[in-house]
Structures are given as C-alpha cells and as structure tokens.
Design a protein around this motif. Structure first.
Motif, PDB file in Angstrom:
ATOM      1  N   VAL A 146       0.833  -1.168  -0.044  1.00  0.00           N
ATOM      2  CA  VAL A 146      -0.153   0.009   0.097  1.00  0.00           C
ATOM      3  C   VAL A 146       0.925   1.309  -0.064  1.00  0.00           C
ATOM      4  CG1 VAL A 146      -1.650   1.299   1.255  1.00  0.00           C
ATOM      5  CG2 VAL A 146      -1.759  -1.453   1.353  1.00  0.00           C
ATOM      6  N   THR A 147       0.598   1.876  -1.109  1.00  0.00           N
ATOM      7  CA  THR A 147       1.516   3.331  -1.081  1.00  0.00           C
ATOM      8  C   THR A 147       0.814   4.634  -0.895  1.00  0.00           C
ATOM      9  OG1 THR A 147       1.096   3.484  -3.550  1.00  0.00           O
ATOM     10  CG2 THR A 147       2.984   2.064  -2.865  1.00  0.00           C
ATOM     11  N   THR A 148      -0.334   4.509  -0.865  1.00  0.00           N
ATOM     12  CA  THR A 148      -1.234   5.792  -0.514  1.00  0.00           C
ATOM     13  C   THR A 148      -1.124   5.891   1.105  1.00  0.00           C
ATOM     14  OG1 THR A 148      -3.338   4.466   0.006  1.00  0.00           O
ATOM     15  CG2 THR A 148      -3.033   5.427  -2.217  1.00  0.00           C
ATOM     16  N   ALA A 149      -1.027   7.348   1.572  1.00  0.00           N
ATOM     17  CA  ALA A 149      -1.088   7.929   2.711  1.00  0.00           C
ATOM     18  C   ALA A 149      -2.168   7.387   3.372  1.00  0.00           C
ATOM     19  CB  ALA A 149      -0.978   9.304   2.637  1.00  0.00           C
ATOM     20  N   ILE A 150      -1.616   7.019   4.681  1.00  0.00           N
ATOM     21  CA  ILE A 150      -2.931   6.562   5.675  1.00  0.00           C
ATOM     22  C   ILE A 150      -2.987   7.466   6.899  1.00  0.00           C
ATOM     23  CG2 ILE A 150      -3.740   4.776   7.344  1.00  0.00           C
ATOM     24  CD1 ILE A 150      -3.459   3.901   4.528  1.00  0.00           C
ATOM     25  N   ASN A 151      -4.435   7.914   7.190  1.00  0.00           N
ATOM     26  CA  ASN A 151      -4.355   8.828   8.312  1.00  0.00           C
ATOM     27  C   ASN A 151      -4.253   8.057   9.633  1.00  0.00           C
ATOM     28  OD1 ASN A 151      -5.652  10.429  10.261  1.00  0.00           O
ATOM     29  ND2 ASN A 151      -7.349  11.372   8.903  1.00  0.00           N
ATOM     30  N   PRO A 152      -3.110   8.509  10.454  1.00  0.00           N
ATOM     31  CA  PRO A 152      -2.903   7.778  11.775  1.00  0.00           C
ATOM     32  C   PRO A 152      -4.104   7.700  12.783  1.00  0.00           C
ATOM     33  CG  PRO A 152      -1.662   9.714  11.779  1.00  0.00           C
ATOM     34  CD  PRO A 152      -2.300   9.675  10.268  1.00  0.00           C
ATOM     35  N   LEU A 153      -5.224   8.579  12.542  1.00  0.00           N
ATOM     36  CA  LEU A 153      -6.448   8.507  13.262  1.00  0.00           C
ATOM     37  C   LEU A 153      -7.298   7.487  13.046  1.00  0.00           C
ATOM     38  CD1 LEU A 153      -6.509  12.496  14.106  1.00  0.00           C
ATOM     39  CD2 LEU A 153      -5.620  10.502  15.615  1.00  0.00           C
ATOM     40  N   LEU A 154      -7.217   7.182  11.787  1.00  0.00           N
ATOM     41  CA  LEU A 154      -8.403   5.976  11.559  1.00  0.00           C
ATOM     42  C   LEU A 154      -8.185   4.602  11.949  1.00  0.00           C
ATOM     43  CD1 LEU A 154      -8.321   6.605   7.691  1.00  0.00           C
ATOM     44  CD2 LEU A 154      -9.829   7.394   9.189  1.00  0.00           C
ATOM     45  N   ASN A 155      -9.183   4.045  12.498  1.00  0.00           N
ATOM     46  CA  ASN A 155      -9.255   2.688  13.150  1.00  0.00           C
ATOM     47  C   ASN A 155      -8.563   1.832  12.334  1.00  0.00           C
ATOM     48  OD1 ASN A 155     -10.630   4.100  15.053  1.00  0.00           O
ATOM     49  ND2 ASN A 155     -12.631   2.619  14.937  1.00  0.00           N
ATOM     50  N   LEU A 156      -7.906   1.020  12.823  1.00  0.00           N
ATOM     51  CA  LEU A 156      -7.113  -0.165  12.215  1.00  0.00           C
ATOM     52  C   LEU A 156      -7.685  -1.689  12.960  1.00  0.00           C
ATOM     53  CD1 LEU A 156      -3.499   0.947  12.339  1.00  0.00           C
ATOM     54  CD2 LEU A 156      -5.012   1.300  10.601  1.00  0.00           C
ATOM     55  N   GLY A 157      -8.101  -2.214  11.832  1.00  0.00           N
ATOM     56  CA  GLY A 157      -8.467  -3.825  12.043  1.00  0.00           C
ATOM     57  C   GLY A 157      -7.276  -4.884  11.847  1.00  0.00           C
ATOM     58  N   PHE A 158      -7.424  -6.009  12.281  1.00  0.00           N
ATOM     59  CA  PHE A 158      -6.648  -7.184  12.446  1.00  0.00           C
ATOM     60  C   PHE A 158      -7.126  -8.248  11.759  1.00  0.00           C
ATOM     61  CE2 PHE A 158      -7.016  -5.172  16.573  1.00  0.00           C
ATOM     62  CZ  PHE A 158      -5.938  -4.456  16.789  1.00  0.00           C
ATOM     63  N   ASN A 159      -6.276  -8.510  10.299  1.00  0.00           N
ATOM     64  CA  ASN A 159      -6.591  -9.577   9.732  1.00  0.00           C
ATOM     65  C   ASN A 159      -6.125 -10.978  10.437  1.00  0.00           C
ATOM     66  OD1 ASN A 159      -7.702  -8.402   7.209  1.00  0.00           O
ATOM     67  ND2 ASN A 159      -5.313  -7.506   6.904  1.00  0.00           N
ATOM     68  N   ASN A 160      -6.525 -12.011   9.964  1.00  0.00           N
ATOM     69  CA  ASN A 160      -6.327 -13.215  10.497  1.00  0.00           C
ATOM     70  C   ASN A 160      -4.670 -13.729  10.457  1.00  0.00           C
ATOM     71  OD1 ASN A 160      -8.846 -13.764  11.702  1.00  0.00           O
ATOM     72  ND2 ASN A 160      -9.378 -14.923   9.896  1.00  0.00           N
ATOM     73  N   ASP A 161      -4.057 -13.281   9.636  1.00  0.00           N
ATOM     74  CA  ASP A 161      -2.703 -13.391   9.380  1.00  0.00           C
ATOM     75  C   ASP A 161      -1.715 -12.462  10.180  1.00  0.00           C
ATOM     76  OD1 ASP A 161      -2.801 -11.093   8.051  1.00  0.00           O
ATOM     77  OD2 ASP A 161      -2.057 -11.989   6.109  1.00  0.00           O
ATOM     78  N   GLY A 162      -2.210 -11.589  11.087  1.00  0.00           N
ATOM     79  CA  GLY A 162      -1.662 -10.592  11.775  1.00  0.00           C
ATOM     80  C   GLY A 162      -1.355  -9.448  11.365  1.00  0.00           C
ATOM     81  N   SER A 163      -1.491  -9.139   9.991  1.00  0.00           N
ATOM     82  CA  SER A 163      -1.568  -7.963   9.434  1.00  0.00           C
ATOM     83  C   SER A 163      -2.398  -6.852   9.671  1.00  0.00           C
ATOM     84  CB  SER A 163      -1.265  -8.266   7.852  1.00  0.00           C
ATOM     85  OG  SER A 163      -2.698  -8.604   7.292  1.00  0.00           O
TER      86      SER A 163
END
Length: 982
Positions: free
Chosen positions: A274-291
């Motif tokens: 992923v090369t697009t900028a990510i807003n650090p205030l957005l919620n992050l979920g957890f894939n089953n592989d830990g990513s």
C-alpha cells in the motif's frame, strides 16, 4: 346494562365491525321485518350485549361515543396469533408494542395505541374493569389475555376520561369475556410462513356449566400459545441493514492525543504493497494473518466479504447487524382463567374471577460489542498483540500507554433476553337490585405482575479487562486466554473463557394493583320520553412498583447494554364519578329520539392532588334510520409512577448512519459537517468533547447510541379537550339490493396541553446542532446540547431524555365505516355477499415540544425509530383503510381483506427539512380467509395472509432499514384452525 333482541344491535356501536374481518354482516344493520334472517349463531349472541362507553344503559342502548365492535369470529379470521395484531389493522389504531418490538431488554410487551397519542393515554379493560399493569408507566400488556375467553372487543375511539378514568384521553379498549358456556370447547390454530418459519400455535380448552338449578354458572379456560422467533439472516432484506463498525476482527482506536506516527504507519502498510498515505487517526483492524487493515476504505482487508456477517458498505468494512437480530420475538404463554357467579338470594348475585398467566417473551439482538460505559483497554504488555501493531504502538508519544479497542464478541453466543411474566388477578364482588329501578355492583380486586428479566450471555466488562490485563493473556484464568486480535481468534475463544466473561444478568420487577369500586344505577324522573338515569361510582386504586437491576447492569459493567438503576414508587387514587342521562323528546315528527347526557369525575391522586374531568353529550335521531350525536370532554391525566419516579434508566436511541439519517451530527459524513456551517458545527463538536485532533476524521461507529430516561417529581398533570360529532345512517329500504346498507361518519378532535413526555432523542440532536434553525449561534450551552454526553474519544455515550411537561399535541380526523350486503340465495338460502370498509383520514397530527413553541407538523410522517408509546408515533398516515369483500352463510364464509395506508414522508422532513431523506411509498396487503361449519360441533377456518408476498419497504429513519412492527416482515403465510364443541 344489557339489551334483548337484535333490533338494537347497531345502536350499541356505531357500526359493528365484526364483519370487517369476516364476521356476519347481519350484525351491522338495524333489523326490519323484511330483512333476511340472520344466522342462528349471531342471533343467539345478540341476546346479551354489554354496553361499552357509558355507565348507564341508555334508551335503546344508543352509544354517543364512536365505538368499533370486533367479534371473536373476526379476531379468529384475521389469521393473526395475537390480539394486538388483529386490532392494529383498524384505522383507529397506531402500532404500539408487538412481536417486532421490545428487544434490548425493553420488555417484549404488546400494547395498544389509539390515534397515536401514546400507549398510556388509552385505557385497556376486561369486562369494564382494569387489567394488571405491566410496566412502570402503567401500560397493559395484552399478551396476557388468552384468546379463548374473549367474546369480542369494543373500542371507544373518542375520549372517555369522565366515564372510565383520567388515563382514557384517547379512548378505551374493552375486551369482553364470553358471557356463558355450556359444555366443552376445543380450539386450535397453526400458522406458518411460505418459507417454513414464523410458526405460531394457539390452543385452548374451555368449558362451562350451570348448577344449583341455574343459580350458579362457571366458565373456565386454559390456553397455550407459542410463536417462534425469526432471525434477520432468514430474509435477504436484512443482509446489508444496520452496518456497524464494531467488527469481529477487533480494531485499534488511536487516541487523538497519543496517535502513532504517520511514518511508522506508512512503513508498515508499504510492506503490504500500500503506497497511499494513511491517516494515523483511522481505526485499524486485524486480519487473521496478523497484518493490519484500515477499516475506512477497506485498505488491505483480507477477510471474508458477504460471509460470516461481513460486508463492504460504501467501501468500508462493516458487520450489518440486521443479519444477527431476531426481528420477530419468540413467545410462549400458558394461561388459566376461571369466572363464576351464584345467586345468593333473589336480586343478589355474588361473582368472582381468577386469572393466571405464565408468559415468556424471548428477544435477541446479535453479538455483544464494546459499547457504553467505561471502555475496556489493552495494555502494551498483552501477550497477543500482533507484531505490526506493537511496532505502531511504540511510535506513539507515550508508547507504554494502554490503548482503546473496538470489537464484536463473535465467539460468544448472542446476547438475548427472556422476559418472564407471572401475572395473577383475583376479583370478587356482589351485584343486585336495591329497589325498583335501582341496582348496585361492588367489587374488590388484587393483581400482581412479577417480571423476571434475564439477560443471557451478558459480557461483564471487568472480567474482560482482567483477561486483557493478564500477562499471559488470561490463560491462567481460563483455557487459552482471550485473544481479541483477528476474527479467527475471537471465534475460537474457549468455552471456559466464554463462560468466564459472561453471566446471566437477572433483574426482577414487581407491580401490584389493588382496586375497590362500588357503583349504583337508578332511575330519576320522566319528561315524557323515558326515564332519566343516573350512575354513581366511587373507587379506590393503589399501584406499587419495584425494580432491582442486576448489580453489573446497575454498575454499567455489561457490554452493549445501557445501565439502569433500582426504582420503586406507589400511587394511590380515590375517585368519585357521576353520569346522568336525560331523554328529552321521543316519537315526535323529526324527533324520534332526543337526549342529553353528562358525566364528571373527581380524582384525588396521592402524588398530584385533585383533578377533575367532565363531559357532555347530545344525541338526536330525527328518523329511525339516522342518528346524529356529539360530545365534548375535558380530561386531566396525572403523571404515572414512571413519569414521576423513574431513575436514570437506559434504552437504545436509533440515530442511523449519516448522511441518509441524522446520525451523530459530528460525524464527518453528516450533512451538518458538510453543509455551509461546517466550521461552526466542528467547533461545537470540539466544545462537546470530540478531540480537536480527531475532528477532521471523526465518525460514529454504529447506528444507535444510549438514551437515558429519568422521572421528574416536578411534573404537573396534562389537560385534554376532546370533542366528536358524527352520524349513523341505515338504509330506509327494507328489501332489495340496497336494503342492507349502513354508514357511519365520525369526526374527532383531541388537543392536549402540558403534555408529559420524554424529549425525543433525535430532536435533541437536531436542535443542538441547529439542523432546524433553533441554535443559530451553535452554543454548546444550549439547553439541548447539555443533554448530550460524550466520552473521551468524542463518541456519544448517551442522550438524556428526561420526562418534562413539553408543550402540546393536536390531532383531528374523520373515521368512516361502511357496510353493504345483499342476499345471495343462489349460493345458499342464508347466503350473503357483502363489502365492508373502515376508513381513517388524519387531518392533522401536530406536536409542540416546548410551551409557547411552534407546533411541528407530523401529519403523514414515517418515524421508524420511534418507541412503542412515543409521541410522535412510528407512523401517522393520512389515509388508512381496512376493506373486506366476502360471502357468508350459516355454514360457509369466504373473503378477501385489503389493508392499505398511503405514502408518508420521512421524519427527517420535519427535523432536517433541508436534507430530508426519502419517505415510504403507499403500502397495501391482501389476505384471503375461509371458514366451514361442518355441523354444530365442528368448524374449520383457514387463510393466507399477505397473499401476494409483498416485501418490506425501506424506512430510512429506522435502524434496520424498515419497520417490522408496522409492515409485514414475514411474507406470505398460511393458517388453519379448528373448533370442536362437546
């Protein structure tokens, strides 16, 4: 108060609507010598009719108030398993509580709502006496009534406070028990949908006898009823409804004041490609592989779509809750009912009645989520934190701080409630004659409702926090510990850990009612048109209430359920009422009957002092076929126990998802944040508690929030003014095609001031954020803004909706009932074809939220998020009709029933008119019914409801995208019933 002979049946009610659902059309006419003979069954039942709407047996039993009468046959042929669903088909009724309401621990009650004025502004009676109450607000749950004992229903659709009590502002619903029974009667009915679900069963055993040379009579009935719940996963309509941000994968919720660095986040997502900028205030979920994945935009989401409850909605990862909930509640009911009377001496009869009900209503609302109260947090020492998340956490200004997470407990059974009611009523009395023309009736009664509410699979926050804090992830406390990172881990929680974090939360509620009443009726004088009559009534009533919530529920220590507090209170009232009826002229040209009447009631409440209600009425029959009548009533309703004493108690407030609904106005998707005053709205949001650093990306994660209801000891009584006038016209033709024609037209006008109600939660949001122009300065100290509470992340925790004397209600309209029938001898000597229609036209429904404020027009409005007794109600259609086309003889009945209501605008057209959502189109259903009388002992009935399998309409103001209480969520269904007499 009885009437002999069928010649006066129509006078008892404006137009008997027994035939509107398939009962005998002959009951809707004034019989004449030329009229065709009516079926024997109808003739026998006409011999004894209890008059509703008056304490006095007026000449010819003429009813001045508009009355709709529904027979027991009509109730059975409606094909519904419950009384309230049969009654809600009539224009006079607005849907209150039924099988599609009462979830989230709100009781699962079935309630009556006349004219949309609230379930506690009409009075529900059994044989003219009050029924046990079922909640703190005095509502009656008609689920407790066994259909086997019901011989019919009379509905007074105008105010009746002076006659029956101050809480009869909008009318009275009087369920009449069977008058007598000789022998044994078995009745059973099964219902099932075309899709093989929504099974319902009603069965009853009733018997009666007379003894002691007909001086004594006993009737007993025992019933069992069951309806199976129906889950949203069984209907494709709900697949994408109520899209929630609370995911089974779990999500990391960054703190606006302690967020990861953009560089660290970019580096991690670069490894994912992923090369697009990510807003650090957005919620992050957890894939089953830990990513990790970004919930907004579904960036790097590697989970399932349209499976396991996950969907991509508007490009975002969501779990639609509509798939999880039971939109139709389960119910099991067992009842026992016994009544009897015995003639102690000539003109003196003792009577008694006993009722016992064991009722269980089951509701389910899907998986629990991390919402309400103090949110659980995860320390950085947690054993299960994925490596990439651990890297991000280390980049925060305070890397050792615990962090907030959101999640849905997909590995734990759905939270569900058993609402178990045990109802007992004991009644005994004596009635008889005092002197020629004078009678008395006195009784005492005691009833008790024990409501045991059990929340199953309640997730205890403190137990979850203990597992999250444990250095070993909780493995030493329960097998495997608790790993909230990833859907697979959440689903694989061990039984031991699921048991560790859950409990059955038990909250008992008890209500009692004690009554004593004495009534005297007598004749006074005669002006030449009949004797003037008087009725005097004195009564005493005491209601008590107590509620003890589960300790964890009271402490807000249960996930996804709003806290409630212990409550208790009592109200005592002493009342005296008098009613007078004076016939003035009779049997004169153009004045076949002319009479006046009046009534007054003085009530002394232990909480509110004295209140007085009164009424006056006039009836005029210029010729036999025409009756004109009208009445004026002044009613005063004192606040009930709940309105006075209710502690801070939680319920759910549906706000929807913006921009389609109001949602949280601080949500960046809302029209408030995207409109011309976005900067002022943002400033108001920050002033309320949304972190300034997060304001530019703030979203509210779900479609509902908390609502806190509190009583108010400073309430004053409501005052209502009601008047109605109308006409009943019967065909003057005694034979031929138009000999069996009846028409009634009634206008009603009800105005209530000083209305006691909670402030509607959506109104609070709308007014605080100036969506209707009432807070142009966007002042955070606005009275409505002060009712909104947010947590430290800016999320709305609860909206306070206290009981207040808000302002006023105004409604008026016309109700029309039409019957036409004609003999059909070619189909059988006793056969008739007929058409019946009940039509309601609502001219106006307006609500004033504050004294001296403007009235808001809710006429023709769909308000899908409204509660069962809310003002305004869930729908106020301008037109609502119920029409039956049928054939009936002594042995056979067939027909079609058409239910219709016109299109309505969405409630947002009132609250946010500049950005109103789409309304609801016209809605109509067709049903088919048939009955067959094999012989005097055996009858069959059956039918198809929703004949053309009409689907649900979209209701944008509803959390679930529709209104399952108002519209048919089941689809085409079939029913078959049988009755056997011995």
């Amino acid at each position: 108060m009885r009437q002999i002979g069928r010649d006066r049946v129509l006078s008892t009610s404006l137009l008997s609507l027994a035939i509107a659902l398939g009962a005998d059309p002959a009951l809707a006419q004034n019989a004449t010598p030329a009229a065709p003979a009516e079926p024997a069954e109808a003739a026998s039942t006409a011999a004894e009719i209890v008059v509703t709407g008056s304490l006095i047996q007026r000449p010819n039993n003429t009813a001045v108030s508009p009355i709709v009468s529904v027979s027991d046959l009509a109730l059975k042929q409606s094909g519904t398993a419950t009384l309230q669903d049969a009654l809600n088909q009539y224009p006079s009724f607005t849907t209150g509580g039924n099988a599609a309401t009462g979830g989230q621990g709100t009781g699962g009650r079935a309630s009556i709502n006349l004219h949309g004025l609230g379930t506690n502004r009409n009075l529900v009676l059994l044989d003219g006496r009050r029924l046990p109450v079922s909640d703190i607000n005095g509502n009656v749950d008609i689920n407790i009534l066994p259909e086997a004992i019901i011989g019919g229903v009379d509905v007074i659709t105008g105010g009746a406070s002076a006659v029956y009590g101050s809480d009869a502002m909008s009318g009275v619903v009087n369920f009449k028990t069977v008058r007598s029974l000789d022998g044994i009667q078995l009745d059973a009915m099964n219902t099932i949908s075309q899709r093989g679900d929504a099974f319902k069963f009603n069965g009853s055993l009733a018997f009666g006898t007379k003894f002691a040379e007909d001086r004594g009579h006993v009737v007993a009935a025992f019933t069992y009823a069951q309806q199976d719940p129906v889950n949203g996963s069984s209907r494709s309509f709900f697949n994408d409804k109520t899209p929630s941000s609370f995911l089974g994968t779990g999500t990391f919720v960054p703190s606006a004041t302690n967020a990861p660095t953009a560089a660290a986040e970019a580096a991690i997502f670069a490894r994912y490609g992923v090369t697009t900028a990510i807003n650090p205030l957005l919620n992050l979920g957890f894939n089953n592989d830990g990513s990790l994945f970004v919930q907004t935009g579904a960036v790097n989401y590697r989970g399932l779509v349209n499976a396991n409850g996950y969907s991509i909605v508007s490009g975002n990862v969501r779990m639609p809750v509509g798939q999880q909930i039971d939109f139709y509640n389960g119910m099991k009911r067992k009842t026992a009912f016994v009544k009897g009377d015995y003639e102690l001496a000539p003109n003196i009869t003792a009577y008694g009645q006993f009722m016992y009900v064991d009722l269980n209503v089951h509701t389910a609302s899907g998986k629990s989520l991390t919402q309400f109260g103090t949110l659980t947090t995860i320390p950085v020492t947690n054993l299960f934190i994925p490596a990439d998340l651990r890297t991000l956490l280390a980049s925060r200004p305070n890397p050792t701080a615990a962090f907030t997470w959101n999640g849905r407990y997909v590995g734990v059974p759905d939270k569900n409630w058993d609402e178990h009611y045990f109802v007992q009523q004991y009644l005994g009395g004596v009635k008889g004659k005092i002197a020629p023309g004078w009678t008395f009736d006195a009784f005492v009664s005691y009833d008790q409702t024990q409501h045991d509410q059990t929340l199953h699979s309640a997730i205890v926050k403190s137990k979850v926090q203990t597992l999250l804090n444990a250095p070993d992830g909780g493995a030493s406390l329960c097998a495997g510990g608790f790993n909230p990172f990833g859907d697979a881990n959440m689903r694989n929680i061990s039984t031991a850990c699921a048991n560790y974090i859950t409990k059955d939360a038990f909250s008992p509620e008890k209500l009692t009612q004690t009554q004593a009443q004495a009534q005297i009726n007598g004749s006074l004088f005669d002006l030449g048109a009949g004797k003037a009559q008087i009725a005097l009534v004195a009564d005493y009533r005491k209601n008590t209430y107590s509620y003890v919530p589960d300790s964890d529920l009271a402490a807000q220590n249960i996930e996804a359920v709003i806290a409630s507090s212990a409550a208790s209170g009592k109200i005592e009232v002493k009342e005296f009422a008098a009613q007078l009826d004076v016939p003035l002229i009779a049997d004169k040209p153009f004045i076949r009957e002319l009479g006046i009447g009046a009534a007054a009631r003085v009530s002394d409440y232990s909480t509110s002092g004295h209140v007085t209600s009164y009424e006056a009425d006039l009836r005029w029959r210029p010729v036999r076929e025409v009756l004109l009548r009208g009445s004026y009533q002044r009613a005063v309703r004192a606040p009930n126990i709940g309105e006075l004493f209710a502690p801070a108690s939680g319920t759910q407030l549906v706000i929807g998802t913006p921009p389609a609904s109001i949602g949280d106005p601080c949500d960046v998707r809302s029209t408030a944040r995207t409109g011309g005053n976005a900067a002022q709205v943002t400033a108001l949001c920050v002033a309320q508690g949304v972190p300034a650093a997060a304001a530019s990306s703030y979203t509210f994660p779900t479609t509902a929030t908390g609502q806190t209801v509190t009583g108010n000891l400073g309430l004053t009584p409501e005052e209502a003014t009601t008047f109605n006038f109308g006409a009943v016209i019967n065909s003057p033709v005694h034979s031929g095609f138009f000999s069996d024609v009846s028409l009634s037209v009634d206008y009603y006008n009800i105005r209530i001031k000083n209305v006691i109600s909670t402030v509607p939660g959506l109104t609070v949001l709308s007014k605080c954020f100036n969506l209707d122009g009432t807070n142009p300065g966007y002042d955070a100290n606005n009275s409505y803004c002060r009712l909104i509470q947010r947590d430290n992340t800016g999320q709305i925790v609860t909206v306070a909706t206290p009981y207040l004397n808000l302002g006023g209600l105004k409604t008026d309209g016309v109700e029309v009932q039409v019957h036409w029938g004609t003999p059909a001898p070619f189909l059988g000597m006793t056969g008739k074809v007929y058409v019946d229609a009940a039509v309601g036209w609502l001219h106006k429904y307006q609500v004033q939220l504050l004294p001296n404020g403007a009235f808001l027009d809710y006429t023709g409005i769909s308000n899908g998020g409204a509660g069962t007794g809310s003002v305004p109600p869930r729908a106020t259609p301008t037109w609502k009709t119920l029409t039956t086309f049928g054939y009936r003889s002594n042995n056979v009945g067939v027909g079609l029933r058409w239910r219709y209501q016109n299109a309505m605008a969405d409630v947002s057209s009132v609250l946010t008119p500049a950005t109103a959502s789409a309304g609801v189109g016209a809605y109509s259903l067709w049903d088919m019914f048939a009955s067959l009388k094999i012989n005097s002992r055996f009858e069959l009935r059956g039918g198809v409801n929703n004949l053309f399998d009409k689907g649900l309409p979209l209701v944008t103001s509803s959390q679930n995208g529709t209104d399952t209480a108002l519209y048919d969520p089941i689809g085409r269904s079939f029913y078959m019933g049988a009755k056997v007499n011995f």
